[in-house]
Design an enzyme around this catalytic site. Structure first.
Site, PDB file in Angstrom:
ATOM      1  N   SER A 133      -4.343  -5.386   6.670  1.00 20.41           N
ATOM      2  CA  SER A 133      -3.335  -5.301   5.614  1.00 20.41           C
ATOM      3  C   SER A 133      -2.872  -3.880   5.333  1.00 20.41           C
ATOM      4  CB  SER A 133      -3.882  -5.923   4.320  1.00 20.41           C
ATOM      5  OG  SER A 133      -4.249  -7.259   4.519  1.00 20.41           O
ATOM      6  N   HIS A 185      -4.368  -2.396   0.002  1.00 21.57           N
ATOM      7  CA  HIS A 185      -2.927  -2.548   0.184  1.00 21.57           C
ATOM      8  C   HIS A 185      -2.176  -1.341  -0.372  1.00 21.57           C
ATOM      9  CE1 HIS A 185      -3.590  -7.215   0.157  1.00 21.57           C
ATOM     10  NE2 HIS A 185      -4.066  -6.626   1.248  1.00 21.57           N
TER      11      HIS A 185
END
Length: 269
Positions: A133, A185
């Site tokens: 991610s 993230h």
């Protein structure tokens, strides 16, 4: 009607290879019943010298939903390989993928360090990050700056304006998947903006290959030092050879004298 899959793979060779690597690793993890704690990176494992986890954590996915979401987004972001006219392209994609993998991992650990040492939140000492991610969010961010008119396709039916995709995806994943790493993230977004705005620049094939070489060295030696894997060919043993002279000090006068006492040396086995 879209292009046949074969042609799209040929247009996104680097993206296709990364998807293939992540998928293969996922199948291996499932077959061997390996848990995320064995491949993920945490603050505790990092300070213990498990630096190899920076790489294994990035390319490992535990659930199929996690894998499909990341790879679906990455496939859409593979358009970067075709944007040579914007100064991007395959070489740029590979060079800065390396940067994203390493720097986003270090940034996550840095955030954990601040939260633990400064704010005394011990929870983050053992929080384990795993998944691609960070890199996906990094490329979302870079593309939102370089080509804001693009769109991000997820699962083949959800299409988001790329200019808002990083933060939309950050909020979406935090709500839908509560255990998703918000800091992971966010680190990808931060490093992505640093690259897109030119704060991190100057990567060439030479520097990318050099960086890859150091990554491989650190990966192998940290694997061995942490005891996670035994590399017998890296053993170093002492060797005595009576034919080699040695140098020693004689008496209080510290006079140098050559003798036939065996000299300890090293040999890489």
């Amino acid at each position: 009607m879209g292009k046949p899959l074969f042609y799209e793979v040929m247009e996104k060779p680097a993206t296709s290879c990364i998807i293939g690597i992540c998928t293969t690793i996922w199948f291996y993890i499932q077959k061997k019943n390996i848990g995320y704690q064995h491949v993920g990176i945490s603050y505790e494992t990092a300070i213990e010298g498990h630096y190899w986890r920076l790489i294994t954590s990035a390319f490992s996915h535990i659930s199929v939903i996690h894998l499909v979401f990341n790879m679906s987004a990455l496939w859409s972001l593979g358009i970067v390989e075709q944007l040579d006219y914007l100064g991007l392209g395959i070489a740029y994609y590979l060079q800065y993928t390396l940067v994203l993998v390493v720097l986003s991992g270090f940034l996550v650990l840095g955030m954990y360090h601040i939260l633990i040492q400064r704010f005394k939140i011990e929870y983050f000492r053992r929080v384990t990050a795993v998944g691609y991610s960070c890199v996906v969010f990094g490329w979302m961010t870079i593309l939102s700056v370089k080509q804001p008119s693009s769109r991000l396709d997820l699962f083949g039916f959800v299409s988001l304006p790329i200019s808002f995709a990083p933060f939309e995806s950050l909020i979406f994943t935090s709500i839908i998947v509560p255990q998703a790493s918000f800091l992971g993230h966010l680190s990808g977004i931060i490093v992505g903006y640093a690259i897109a705005w030119g704060l991190i620049h100057g990567m060439t094939n030479y520097w990318a290959v050099s960086m890859l070489g150091w990554i491989v060295l650190v990966f192998v030696f940290s694997l061995k030092r942490s005891g996670a894997y035994d590399f017998n060919f890296l053993e170093i043993e002492s060797v005595t050879d009576p034919s080699l002279p040695s140098v020693r000090f004689m008496g209080n006068s510290r006079t140098l004298q050559m003798s036939s006492v065996p000299l300890g040396g090293i040999e890489i086995v």
